[in-house]
Design an enzyme around this catalytic site. Structure first.
Site, PDB file in Angstrom:
ATOM      1  N   HIS B  35      28.416  39.883  59.564  1.00 54.42           N
ATOM      2  CA  HIS B  35      29.515  39.201  60.100  1.00 54.42           C
ATOM      3  C   HIS B  35      30.137  40.006  61.406  1.00 54.42           C
ATOM      4  O   HIS B  35      31.096  40.689  61.060  1.00 54.42           O
ATOM      5  CB  HIS B  35      30.751  39.099  59.272  1.00 54.42           C
ATOM      6  N   GLY B 124      36.248  41.347  49.640  1.00 50.13           N
ATOM      7  CA  GLY B 124      35.173  40.457  50.057  1.00 50.13           C
ATOM      8  C   GLY B 124      35.577  38.812  49.538  1.00 50.13           C
ATOM      9  O   GLY B 124      35.701  37.889  50.320  1.00 50.13           O
ATOM     10  N   PRO B 125      35.782  38.882  48.002  1.00 47.13           N
ATOM     11  CA  PRO B 125      36.603  37.942  47.654  1.00 47.13           C
ATOM     12  C   PRO B 125      37.824  37.617  48.391  1.00 47.13           C
ATOM     13  O   PRO B 125      38.679  38.578  48.038  1.00 47.13           O
ATOM     14  CB  PRO B 125      36.642  38.124  46.100  1.00 47.13           C
ATOM     15  N   LEU B 126      38.166  36.522  49.149  1.00 46.37           N
ATOM     16  CA  LEU B 126      39.172  36.638  49.837  1.00 46.37           C
ATOM     17  C   LEU B 126      40.658  36.703  49.455  1.00 46.37           C
ATOM     18  O   LEU B 126      40.837  36.011  48.052  1.00 46.37           O
ATOM     19  CB  LEU B 126      39.267  35.351  50.879  1.00 46.37           C
ATOM     20  N   ASN B 192      42.728  34.497  64.579  1.00 44.74           N
ATOM     21  CA  ASN B 192      41.778  33.866  65.422  1.00 44.74           C
ATOM     22  C   ASN B 192      41.551  32.382  65.525  1.00 44.74           C
ATOM     23  O   ASN B 192      40.384  32.120  66.108  1.00 44.74           O
ATOM     24  CB  ASN B 192      40.378  34.884  65.197  1.00 44.74           C
ATOM     25  N   HIS B 268      30.825  33.928  63.217  1.00 44.47           N
ATOM     26  CA  HIS B 268      31.552  34.711  62.131  1.00 44.47           C
ATOM     27  C   HIS B 268      30.604  35.162  61.122  1.00 44.47           C
ATOM     28  O   HIS B 268      30.875  36.451  60.968  1.00 44.47           O
ATOM     29  CB  HIS B 268      32.106  33.455  61.401  1.00 44.47           C
ATOM     30  N   ARG B 361      50.110  41.571  18.829  1.00 45.92           N
ATOM     31  CA  ARG B 361      50.922  41.756  19.835  1.00 45.92           C
ATOM     32  C   ARG B 361      52.286  42.791  19.638  1.00 45.92           C
ATOM     33  O   ARG B 361      52.620  43.627  20.481  1.00 45.92           O
ATOM     34  CB  ARG B 361      51.473  40.452  20.655  1.00 45.92           C
ATOM     35  N   SER B 388      57.038  37.589  24.796  1.00 47.68           N
ATOM     36  CA  SER B 388      55.801  37.071  24.298  1.00 47.68           C
ATOM     37  C   SER B 388      54.739  37.939  24.164  1.00 47.68           C
ATOM     38  O   SER B 388      53.942  38.157  23.311  1.00 47.68           O
ATOM     39  CB  SER B 388      55.178  35.787  24.882  1.00 47.68           C
ATOM     40  N   HIS B 465      48.298  35.870  22.234  1.00 47.08           N
ATOM     41  CA  HIS B 465      48.103  34.536  21.789  1.00 47.08           C
ATOM     42  C   HIS B 465      46.644  34.370  21.890  1.00 47.08           C
ATOM     43  O   HIS B 465      46.195  33.501  22.991  1.00 47.08           O
ATOM     44  CB  HIS B 465      49.211  33.696  22.688  1.00 47.08           C
ATOM     45  N   HIS B 477      46.526  26.342  26.047  1.00 47.37           N
ATOM     46  CA  HIS B 477      47.056  27.431  26.001  1.00 47.37           C
ATOM     47  C   HIS B 477      46.398  28.289  25.020  1.00 47.37           C
ATOM     48  O   HIS B 477      46.603  29.482  24.544  1.00 47.37           O
ATOM     49  CB  HIS B 477      48.566  27.588  25.402  1.00 47.37           C
TER      50      HIS B 477
END
Lengths: 672, 672
Positions: B35, B124-126, B192, B268, B361, B388, B465, B477
């Site tokens: 890029h 990289g993962p935006l 840009n 790009h 928990r 919780s 949970h 859930h």
């Protein structure tokens, strides 16, 4: 204004709203589980909405041209169940309310699509409702453009809470809706200032009105307990004056009417208890027995429920009179066009003739190029990877505020928002949506993809760049666990075709699916045509013999997608070495699981070495490797054990040992 | 101003920035992949930042008190690789730049943490970068509060693109940062106007300045190609004048300098090609050979890289002189306190004495109650499910703008933002973060949880949970596929303890983990104490014999978490019926896989009936059910095949057939 004064100001409204509050308190109390605060807080807003604005007919819950009502704050499910019961939805008997959150009832803890009519979409995971509503509003605009105002003209109303607005998905929804100028979308924000942990100020300081304005929304505000002020705001919102979607900030008190618990997180998610209910009944002026609504109040509510009948009948008459009524009926029923099967069959024939070596993402585009002109119900899109996902065909046109007949949506960099919008588009009716991103970014869309599966919506996820085969972009973009994730998700069809024929078959399955979403995992890299027959849709078998062994097989090689080519090459070597080897293509495990035992045994007989090849982790393959008397000592896996790396694809396959040579070596090792 | 005028206006700046552009063009061209547009567009901003503001010393990349630089728009990786090479990071040789995106190089397609020093986090993962940066800024505030300005006082700089800002996670990050008044966080937005599909106006109309303001950010803007204007904005941003985080909108031209391709999506994500590079070199006034930087320019850049040395040495002297330097050193090294082991051991002893029947928990909370006072490095939180998730212990205090020594963060309803912030907190150093939500909402956090695994960050996800055992909230859930998802993800430790002893052991594993994140799957419902020994950490074995059979076992029951109780009960019945039955507790499959073959064979010998019990889908169990000469005919699974339902938990277990009775019946069936 204090409660006593409010009670006197508009008694007719008050008793309608109180009926919601009473039922909500009673149901949560009986279940000793649930969320009374939200229904009590939003009862006034909901009453005004249902009484004066929402277009619906309780006697015909599926009337196509009804307004859609989405309870994005799904934990407040007793609000919608109360409304459905009070307005006279037949299914929603008082016994269902009594059995709130119990086995076999239609009154689940959170509203579940398909359980109770009137529940337009499953909500509970926060933010999904508002993002799904964007899909409803898109579909409404698109259907109106295609069939005209006379057949389609309605609004989408959403009740959303602070939780919905804090979730990231809401921003994707807001941004998309504002950009698309979805003026028939109205969000009523339950602005009660309370979250589970306490006051909103514990975790957020956002000026929501300013935030929505920044994305092109019109914003209004009202006192959420003053019916006149609510009416003013809702009427303004419904006027659709300038084409912007509308946010109405409704200032409310959570648990309104529970004198000792309201306006606190204590009233959010647990039963009020007998003492507080008694105190609330006193404050609210409600002395009917639990689960009982006085006849006169019920009659008023039922009249509200019947308010839309005339409008519905007029609409039905217009539909009857419409020239295109048959096509309209097909479209809103979700039925598949009979033009699909011959189109797919012709493409498969053509593939045999031309023997294309193309990436399956390109193969998918070739399918869409012939299918989209035949099926006006497809509504495509991509989360800003159009050229990579190959999702846009030239005839589609672009869906924009100026061109509502466009059938391609630039969703922006919003995978989660796209997935939720696709759910809404299908739920609305009239369209069969598909949308693309990279397979790895199923991660970003997971929340909504799970709801596709849970609700049983046959939307199609076009997930390209489905392995290390994408090459240089590296491990952040290389899925290795995502096939396992999709295969682990109930009611999700994970299709990974190996060539153009299988891709065409995969699309045929996806486009005829009635209640299962499809994840189409497609390669970036080119692949040869391996299937040399165009008859039966063998992909629908889940797994099938692609290359038979020269004699009773000693080795069975199983693979999906881009690795089938490797299996075929390995088989050639093994056969040349005198090892009878069968190749089984496994485009989709889910459908193979559905085959009868005899077919499965026929494809995967006992007593052979079995090797699975997939450029991903092994987990989903174990059942095929080790089932049917297979042994660990006679089975192997050629694939990934960890994350990928950044390098050209051929290098990666070589370095990670996903090659014909490695497969042959593993087979010989297992043969001993 | 046109390019020629800009070139003349500040030649010293120009040649520095051009070096970045040239290296970026050359590297992408050599790889024929990558890029170039973003590095060319943001070269001026980055040059001013590194030259005048960023506190760093290229000779000491891991200097704790450096400013953190996060390239959230990770596809522009050549920007950071160029900067690291030019400023003199030893690892980042010109050969690494030449080998951009090739196997074995440290110059991956997207910046990977742990590959090249100076890359603070994988992007990289935006949207991940900006959200992770919030964690950096939180950790900086917290360390400063605990150790003082002399040891910790630095900023976090982010470069983010339109994609980062469209992703929902960015809203969670913005909301959290604004609320927490993270004044040392500065985001430079590469404004840009271009996305992959085309102009931003295809998919978004958001006024970003207004949006950030709505969440309490200060906003500035500059001409991203005018060094003086950039300097004005950056100096203002760095002044930290009022404690708000700062967004600087940098108006740039993507691919700046490539005369025929700039300002379009064509620049790009692919190489410019030889002709366009030649044209760009002309425009930019660059005639050095490919991958070559003239000595004088390189010398200037190297001087920039050495700019921070004196400041670093002064800091080191302050650390040496500090009374608490040993604890500071331990904290920033991420080392585990030697107080952990005895604390866990004591709790396990106490458990045997008191035999508590508690939800895991709650067991987790009991662990945290004794661990948190001993380990000042824990930094807890929850995505608005504190009560919780049982994540808050009373000594922690609340982390707020007014109380930076508080060790509990109310993350708000922002699972994804929380997960990314935890990544940033660990990466920054000084803290070991944990954060809670419901197991089902791992869906919402997936993007960042995958990065925890990919980067190898030992953060802890407290996921309560964890099954249909949550009861009435229903299928939205109730996780059923989420254990499979976590187990499918490489380098992720999925721990599902069955009682307080295993929970204590699980936390010991999590808090001593060096490079693996932990997902702690915890029950809502109460569970008895099953382990009756407090010696070895058996959970670290992955699976172990919890109840031995009375003779050579004919049946082995395997289970995790809340279903171990069911296995134990089923065993009692089977033993009473004369069937020797072993119970194997499997708190974590990953660690069992790591055991030697002998131990695994000892725990799971061949030749018995095997049944796995887990209130989730079967996929991850197949290898244990069918391995080691097991046969499908002699193995069974008691668990879920689809989504759950809304009802009290005991009803659900009964209805879905996950009971001791069903287990016994399956065992008898398999015994024949």
């Amino acid at each position: 204004m204090d409660i006593a004064a409010r009670r006197k100001a508009d008694p007719a409204h008050w008793r309608l709203a109180t009926a919601i509050r009473a039922l909500s308190m009673d149901a949560v109390e009986a279940a000793n589980s649930g969320h009374p605060g939200m229904p009590m807080g939003m009862a006034d807003v909901a009453t005004v909405l249902f009484r004066n604005h929402l277009k619906f007919d309780a006697a015909a819950p599926n009337w196509f041209d009804r307004d859609r009502f989405v309870l994005s704050a799904g934990h407040g499910s007793m609000l919608i169940y109360s409304l459905l019961h009070l307005t006279g939805y037949e299914q929603m008997s008082i016994d269902q309310i009594r059995n709130f959150r119990q086995w076999g009832s239609i009154t689940a803890g959170h509203p579940e699509y398909g359980h109770a009519e009137g529940v337009e979409t499953t909500t509970g995971p926060l933010g999904q409702g508002i993002a799904t509503a964007v899909g409803f509003a898109i579909a409404e605009e698109a259907m109106r453009a295609q069939f005209g105002d006379a057949l389609c003209s309605h609004k989408t109303w959403v009740i959303a809470g602070d939780g919905c607005l804090m979730e990231g998905i809401s921003q994707e929804a807001i941004g998309l809706a504002g950009h698309q100028k979805l003026g028939n979308l109205i969000v009523l924000w339950d602005n009660n200032d309370i979250t589970i942990d306490g006051r909103v100020s514990l975790s957020d300081s956002t000026d929501q009105l300013q935030r929505f304005q920044a994305s092109g929304w019109r914003t209004l505000a009202c006192d959420g307990h003053d019916p006149a002020d609510i009416e003013r705001a809702l009427a303004d919102a419904a006027s659709g004056q300038d084409g912007r979607p509308v946010l109405v900030a409704c200032k409310t008190i959570i648990g309104f009417g529970a004198p000792n618990k309201q306006d606190s997180s204590g009233v959010h998610g647990s039963a009020l208890g007998a003492a507080e209910i008694a105190a609330a009944r006193e404050v609210l002026g409600w002395d009917a027995a639990a689960f009982s609504v006085p006849d006169d109040i019920l009659a008023d509510w039922r009249a509200i429920g019947a308010r839309g009948r005339a409008e519905r009948e007029a609409w039905a008459a217009r539909v009857d009179a419409a020239e295109n009524r048959d096509e309209f009926a097909r479209r809103i029923s979700g039925g598949t066009s009979d033009r699909l099967a011959p189109t797919i069959a012709a493409l498969k024939q053509q593939a045999l003739a031309s023997q294309p070596k193309v990436a399956t993402r390109r193969a998918s585009e070739m399918v869409l190029e012939v299918v989209n002109p035949e099926l006006p119900e497809t509504l495509g899109g991509s989360a800003d990877l159009t050229g990579s996902n190959n999702t846009r065909t030239k005839d589609l046109g672009m869906f924009t505020p100026e061109n509502r007949t466009g059938r391609y949506i630039h969703y922006g960099i919003r995978e989660h928002g796209m997935a939720a919008a696709m759910n809404g588009i299908w739920l609305h009716g009239g369209f069969r949506p598909y949308g693309g991103t990279f397979m790895c970014f199923t991660d970003y869309a997971r929340g909504a993809m799970r709801l596709s599966a849970l609700m049983g919506l046959p939307v199609t996820y076009v997930m390209t760049h489905d392995s290390i085969g994408l090459g240089e972009d590296g491990p952040t973009h290389q899925p290795v666990e995502h096939l396992a994730i999709c295969r682990a998700t109930p009611n999700t069809l994970t299709l990974r075709p190996c060539d153009l024929v299988e891709t065409a078959e995969a699309w045929e399955i996806a486009l005829t699916s009635e209640s299962t979403p499809t994840v189409m995992a497609l390669s970036r890299q080119n692949l040869p045509l391996l299937r040399q027959d165009a008859g039966e849709n063998l992909t629908a078998r889940g797994a099938y013999i692609l290359r038979e062994a020269s004699a009773a097989p000693k080795v069975i090689l199983m693979a999906s997608g881009s690795e089938v080519e490797i299996a075929v090459a390995a088989r050639e070597t093994l056969e040349a070495q005198g090892v009878p080897t069968r190749v089984v293509s496994v485009p989709t495990m889910e459908l193979f699981r559905d085959q009868d035992a005899e077919y499965r045994r026929q494809v995967l007989p006992a007593g052979t070495v079995r090797i699975a090849i997939e450029a991903a982790i092994r987990q989903p393959w174990d059942w095929l490797l080790l089932g049917e008397r297979g042994r660990e000592e006679s089975s192997g896996f050629i694939g990934m054990t960890g994350f990928g790396a950044s390098a050209p694809a051929p290098t990666l396959y070589e370095q990670f040992g996903i090659t014909p040579e490695a497969t042959v070596a593993e087979a010989r090792r297992l043969l001993g």
